[in-house]
Design a protein around this motif. Structure first.
Motif, PDB file in Angstrom:
ATOM      1  N   LEU A  34       0.851  -1.194   0.000  1.00  0.00           N
ATOM      2  CA  LEU A  34       0.000   0.000   0.000  1.00  0.00           C
ATOM      3  C   LEU A  34       0.874   1.227   0.000  1.00  0.00           C
ATOM      4  N   ASP A  35       0.728   2.082  -1.058  1.00  0.00           N
ATOM      5  CA  ASP A  35       1.447   3.349  -1.032  1.00  0.00           C
ATOM      6  C   ASP A  35       0.613   4.370  -0.257  1.00  0.00           C
ATOM      7  N   ALA A  36       1.171   5.555  -0.072  1.00  0.00           N
ATOM      8  CA  ALA A  36       0.520   6.573   0.769  1.00  0.00           C
ATOM      9  C   ALA A  36      -0.827   6.990   0.196  1.00  0.00           C
ATOM     10  N   ARG A  37      -0.932   7.131  -1.118  1.00  0.00           N
ATOM     11  CA  ARG A  37      -2.177   7.597  -1.721  1.00  0.00           C
ATOM     12  C   ARG A  37      -3.275   6.551  -1.560  1.00  0.00           C
ATOM     13  N   THR A  38      -2.942   5.285  -1.809  1.00  0.00           N
ATOM     14  CA  THR A  38      -3.939   4.218  -1.690  1.00  0.00           C
ATOM     15  C   THR A  38      -4.435   4.105  -0.253  1.00  0.00           C
ATOM     16  N   LEU A  39      -3.529   4.200   0.702  1.00  0.00           N
ATOM     17  CA  LEU A  39      -3.916   4.106   2.105  1.00  0.00           C
ATOM     18  C   LEU A  39      -4.799   5.279   2.525  1.00  0.00           C
ATOM     19  N   PHE A  40      -4.491   6.478   1.995  1.00  0.00           N
ATOM     20  CA  PHE A  40      -5.273   7.671   2.354  1.00  0.00           C
ATOM     21  C   PHE A  40      -6.701   7.562   1.821  1.00  0.00           C
ATOM     22  N   GLU A  41      -6.847   6.978   0.625  1.00  0.00           N
ATOM     23  CA  GLU A  41      -8.175   6.869   0.029  1.00  0.00           C
ATOM     24  C   GLU A  41      -9.060   5.838   0.732  1.00  0.00           C
ATOM     25  N   LEU A  42      -8.494   5.062   1.646  1.00  0.00           N
ATOM     26  CA  LEU A  42      -9.295   4.129   2.426  1.00  0.00           C
ATOM     27  C   LEU A  42     -10.037   4.821   3.583  1.00  0.00           C
ATOM     28  N   LEU A  43      -9.640   6.050   3.884  1.00  0.00           N
ATOM     29  CA  LEU A  43     -10.298   6.796   4.962  1.00  0.00           C
ATOM     30  C   LEU A  43     -11.670   7.292   4.507  1.00  0.00           C
ATOM     31  N   PRO A  44     -12.585   7.563   5.441  1.00  0.00           N
ATOM     32  CA  PRO A  44     -13.894   8.136   5.065  1.00  0.00           C
ATOM     33  C   PRO A  44     -13.728   9.440   4.303  1.00  0.00           C
ATOM     34  N   ALA A  45     -14.650   9.693   3.394  1.00  0.00           N
ATOM     35  CA  ALA A  45     -14.557  10.868   2.525  1.00  0.00           C
ATOM     36  C   ALA A  45     -14.587  12.160   3.326  1.00  0.00           C
ATOM     37  N   ILE A  46     -15.354  12.216   4.426  1.00  0.00           N
ATOM     38  CA  ILE A  46     -15.467  13.446   5.203  1.00  0.00           C
ATOM     39  C   ILE A  46     -14.115  13.878   5.765  1.00  0.00           C
ATOM     40  N   HIS A  47     -13.300  12.870   6.165  1.00  0.00           N
ATOM     41  CA  HIS A  47     -11.971  13.204   6.703  1.00  0.00           C
ATOM     42  C   HIS A  47     -11.026  13.670   5.598  1.00  0.00           C
ATOM     43  N   ARG A  48     -11.172  13.090   4.447  1.00  0.00           N
ATOM     44  CA  ARG A  48     -10.294  13.498   3.342  1.00  0.00           C
ATOM     45  C   ARG A  48     -10.642  14.903   2.865  1.00  0.00           C
TER      46      ARG A  48
ATOM     47  N   ALA B 270      -5.426  21.889   4.124  1.00  0.00           N
ATOM     48  CA  ALA B 270      -4.240  22.103   3.290  1.00  0.00           C
ATOM     49  C   ALA B 270      -4.381  23.358   2.457  1.00  0.00           C
ATOM     50  N   ALA B 271      -5.648  23.644   1.932  1.00  0.00           N
ATOM     51  CA  ALA B 271      -5.869  24.845   1.128  1.00  0.00           C
ATOM     52  C   ALA B 271      -5.750  26.098   1.989  1.00  0.00           C
ATOM     53  N   GLU B 272      -6.278  26.043   3.222  1.00  0.00           N
ATOM     54  CA  GLU B 272      -6.207  27.212   4.099  1.00  0.00           C
ATOM     55  C   GLU B 272      -4.758  27.562   4.447  1.00  0.00           C
ATOM     56  N   GLN B 273      -3.913  26.546   4.633  1.00  0.00           N
ATOM     57  CA  GLN B 273      -2.525  26.801   5.048  1.00  0.00           C
ATOM     58  C   GLN B 273      -1.550  26.850   3.865  1.00  0.00           C
ATOM     59  N   GLY B 274      -2.101  26.696   2.667  1.00  0.00           N
ATOM     60  CA  GLY B 274      -1.238  26.765   1.480  1.00  0.00           C
ATOM     61  C   GLY B 274      -0.262  25.601   1.373  1.00  0.00           C
ATOM     62  N   LEU B 275      -0.674  24.404   1.813  1.00  0.00           N
ATOM     63  CA  LEU B 275       0.186  23.223   1.782  1.00  0.00           C
ATOM     64  C   LEU B 275      -0.214  22.305   0.640  1.00  0.00           C
ATOM     65  N   GLU B 276       0.728  21.506   0.200  1.00  0.00           N
ATOM     66  CA  GLU B 276       0.443  20.545  -0.875  1.00  0.00           C
ATOM     67  C   GLU B 276      -0.429  19.405  -0.352  1.00  0.00           C
ATOM     68  N   ARG B 277      -0.152  18.945   0.882  1.00  0.00           N
ATOM     69  CA  ARG B 277      -0.934  17.890   1.516  1.00  0.00           C
ATOM     70  C   ARG B 277      -1.325  18.324   2.927  1.00  0.00           C
ATOM     71  N   GLY B 278      -2.483  17.836   3.345  1.00  0.00           N
ATOM     72  CA  GLY B 278      -2.952  18.175   4.672  1.00  0.00           C
ATOM     73  C   GLY B 278      -2.245  17.367   5.740  1.00  0.00           C
ATOM     74  N   PRO B 279      -2.446  17.729   7.006  1.00  0.00           N
ATOM     75  CA  PRO B 279      -1.763  17.017   8.100  1.00  0.00           C
ATOM     76  C   PRO B 279      -2.160  15.546   8.184  1.00  0.00           C
ATOM     77  N   LEU B 280      -3.424  15.227   7.891  1.00  0.00           N
ATOM     78  CA  LEU B 280      -3.831  13.828   7.955  1.00  0.00           C
ATOM     79  C   LEU B 280      -3.145  12.998   6.868  1.00  0.00           C
ATOM     80  N   GLU B 281      -3.054  13.560   5.681  1.00  0.00           N
ATOM     81  CA  GLU B 281      -2.377  12.846   4.585  1.00  0.00           C
ATOM     82  C   GLU B 281      -0.888  12.687   4.869  1.00  0.00           C
TER      83      GLU B 281
ATOM     84  N   VAL C 199       3.477   8.728   6.582  1.00  0.00           N
ATOM     85  CA  VAL C 199       4.439   8.139   7.523  1.00  0.00           C
ATOM     86  C   VAL C 199       4.080   6.686   7.800  1.00  0.00           C
ATOM     87  N   PHE C 200       2.757   6.434   8.025  1.00  0.00           N
ATOM     88  CA  PHE C 200       2.321   5.053   8.233  1.00  0.00           C
ATOM     89  C   PHE C 200       2.655   4.172   7.020  1.00  0.00           C
TER      90      PHE C 200
END
Length: 680
Positions: free
Chosen positions: A3-17, A24-35, A40-41
């Motif tokens: 499982l790569d990072a993207r595949t694992l992230f897409e397993l989370l509920p849509a509301i969290h994503r 990430a948009a509010e802080q001007g980041l490429e990825r949010g803290p949850l992603e 790392v996982f």
């Protein structure tokens, strides 16, 4: 599943994503803290996944990690060996091969393969219980189990007493482990060929008379060997063509198509007359022995070329004039890769930093190349030709001249004279050459300030030249004349004749032979033959003849095969005995030398009991310098590494035999006994 990072992230509920993307948009980041946390996982999951895959791979010797190899080896009961056979690729290969051989454990096929793998020598396994002459059960007849061999079967009679002997014997109750008893119910013999067949490709034959030639570059009789054919399948026991044997007339005549011809990838024998290979149909095998003033059966019929493989002689037909060139591809028997040859010696040929002139590619002769060299550089001989010249080498100050054979070549230099002179800090080097006809002389002159002479993978023929029967024509004559007192000579993996040198010079030799052609002749001394010669150091050398040196630096793992005489007195003596040491060597008890350390004989009582026995001490024979099997263990296993003393120490024969006995204990079937026999 990885499982790569993207595949694992897409397993989370849509509301969290969605919420993570808004952060990430509010802080001007490429990825949010949850992603980021999921990434790392994913990294750690990948590490665990890779570790699980490696654990599966570690179950197999072919794919396991290097650190797992010893554990798999221990699991199957693999025992490590001395590791003296250079062809072994890795411990992984040895353990893998062990697993494969265990499936056929206890069979003659495996025992033969073990002997080849462990010793590096060609081998043949013989089940001697199948060679017992016994009364036969009427319902289980064995037609080949005859009490008396057929006298009409010439080929079978040729193999009597060898590993290929098919005759049957009565039971021998002596133990086969001692190497004495053979024919008995539990006995298996492993026969080893310690003499190898070394190729001599496209070498010129030497003219002995009208239409008569010898293959030896020294124009003496010697046997021709077959090139061993590799066995393709472990289910095949070795046959005579699979091991290095001297070619007999009968066997070569019967199997000419297997050994001779330009249609073979690597023929045992091939004649090329004026650039044209002689056809197999034009070859006849016969006895070309001496007959009055000529050779028997010479000249052969028109269009036929006669070959005597047991003497290395060739005879051309009467309708063929002597050709401009007659080149022969053949194989020579010798125990080790030393003294020069077509074996691999690239390590001794570093890339030159000065001019390289090639003979005969760029210059027709060695003398012409030396003249063009200007006192500094390399003369490389690119063929295995025969050069008859006079050479005078002048090395410039602070320079080096090297005369060497290209890798895979062995030229013969039959010289009328060979002198080396040099300026201040000059050196000269010879590599891969066969030198005959004259000694190599470094004259003692005021203007000769040569400081170093290196002789590597060379043969300076003992006795200068050989007679047709192989005896030295100048027995006891010096092959090296070392005049300057400041000269240092280093001899490595070479065969040289007697040495004469200045008392203040220095000579060191390792892995080779110094041969005065007899025990009671002088092998090492000053030019006058009475005064002490240079300081001498030896490492794993065999010296045949008496030694009189100024001092001994260090002599180790060597055999000084000397015998005193009424004229010379002590066979081995050093003028200064306050320095130096002789260790792990054999030398006569009466020798006058510095401190001895674990040498043989150890006492006067052992002087006649423990002595080297050689298969042959005459240069030009296949078994030259080889210790016989009957030699005492104090010599065969008396070196500092439990190997044999002498010039063939580099073969590690004792360690190979010990390794084979270790393997036999693992693979020999219960109730059987095995013996090891040297076939050559």
């Amino acid at each position: 599943m990885t499982l790569d990072a993207r595949t694992l992230f897409e397993l989370l509920p849509a509301i969290h994503r969605v919420r993570d993307a808004e952060l990430a948009a509010e802080q001007g980041l490429e990825r949010g803290p949850l992603e980021e946390l999921v990434a790392v996982f994913a990294e750690q999951i990948a590490v665990v996944d890779e570790s699980l895959e490696q654990l599966y791979d570690d179950l197999f010797i072919e794919t396991c990690a290097d650190w797992v190899v010893p554990y798999i080896g221990r699991l199957i009961g693999y025992q490590t060996l001395h590791g003296v056979v250079p062809k072994v690729a890795s411990q992984r290969a040895l353990v893998a091969h062990t697993i494969a051989l265990r499936r056929r454990k206890g069979t003659a096929l495996v025992l033969e393969q073990l002997a080849r793998d462990v010793t590096g020598w060609d081998a043949r396994a013989v089940e001697y219980f199948q060679r017992l002459g016994t009364t036969q059960y009427i319902n289980h007849l064995r037609p080949d189990n005859l009490q008396v061999p057929s006298l009409r079967d010439g080929e079978a009679l040729e193999w009597l007493g060898t590993a290929f002997d098919t005759s049957n014997r009565t039971a021998d109750l002596r133990r086969i482990e001692s190497g004495r008893g053979r024919h008995n119910i539990p006995n298996v013999g492993l026969h080893l060929w310690r003499i190898g067949a070394h190729p001599r490709r496209d070498a010129p034959a030497v003219r002995d008379g009208e239409r008569r030639y010898r293959v030896s570059p020294l124009n003496h009789d010697l046997p021709l060997y077959n090139r061993p054919h590799a066995e393709d399948d472990i289910s095949h026991l070795a046959e005579p063509d699979n091991v290095p044997w001297p070619l007999s007339r009968r066997r070569l005549a019967a199997r000419l198509a297997r050994h001779y011809g330009d249609d073979l990838a690597e023929p045992s024998l091939l004649l090329v007359v004026d650039g044209v290979p002689v056809a197999r149909s034009a070859i006849r095998i016969c006895d070309l022995a001496d007959d009055s003033a000529g050779w028997a059966h010479s000249p052969p019929p028109d269009g036929i070329v006669a070959i005597d493989p047991q003497r290395g002689r060739l005879s051309l037909p009467a309708d063929m004039p002597d050709p401009a060139t007659l080149r022969v591809t053949w194989h020579e028997g010798f125990p080790a890769e030393l003294g020069g040859g077509e074996y691999e010696r690239g390590d001794s040929l570093p890339a030159p930093t000065s001019t390289v002139l090639r003979v005969p590619d760029e210059h027709p002769s060695i003398a012409a190349a030396l003249a063009a060299l200007g006192g500094d550089g390399v003369v490389e001989i690119t063929d295995s030709g025969r050069y008859q010249e006079n050479l005078a080498i002048d090395v410039a100050a602070d320079a080096t001249i090297e005369i060497r054979a290209a890798n895979g070549r062995r030229p013969a230099l039959v010289l009328g004279g060979l002198t080396v002179r040099g300026g201040d800090n000059a050196s000269c080097r010879f590599n891969g050459l066969l030198i005959a006809g004259c000694p190599l002389e470094v004259p003692a002159a005021a203007d000769n300030r040569l400081e170093r002479l290196d002789i590597v993978h060379c043969t300076l023929v003992p006795g200068i030249t050989l007679a047709p029967d192989g005896t030295p024509q100048q027995p006891g004559a010096a092959s090296l004349m070392l005049g300057p007192p400041t000269l240092t000579t280093d001899i490595e993996r070479s065969i040289v004749g007697a040495i004469r040198g200045h008392e203040r010079a220095r000579v060191s030799a390792r892995d080779g032979f110094i041969d005065a052609t007899a025990r009671d002749r002088l092998a090492f001394a000053a030019p006058d033959g009475a005064s002490p010669g240079p300081a001498l150091s030896l490492a794993a050398c065999t010296v045949i003849g008496q030694v009189h040196c100024s001092e001994i630096g260090l002599v180790s793992n060597s055999v000084l095969f000397a015998q005193g005489s009424a004229a010379a007195g002590v066979p081995l003596r050093a003028a200064r005995r306050q320095v130096g040491c002789v260790r792990f060597s054999w030398l006569p008890w009466s020798s006058v030398v510095p401190v001895r350390h674990r040498c043989q004989p150890a006492s006067a009582d052992d002087d006649g009991r423990i002595a080297p026995q050689f298969t042959s001490t005459r240069y030009g024979t296949p078994a030259y310098g080889q210790l016989a099997s009957a030699t005492a263990d104090g010599i065969r296993r008396g070196a500092d590494d439990d190997g044999e003393m002498g010039g063939l120490h580099l073969l590690h024969a004792a360690q190979r035999e010990a390794d084979l006995r270790i393997r036999l204990a693992e693979y020999l079937r219960v109730g059987l006994a095995a013996g090891i026999f040297d076939e050559s």
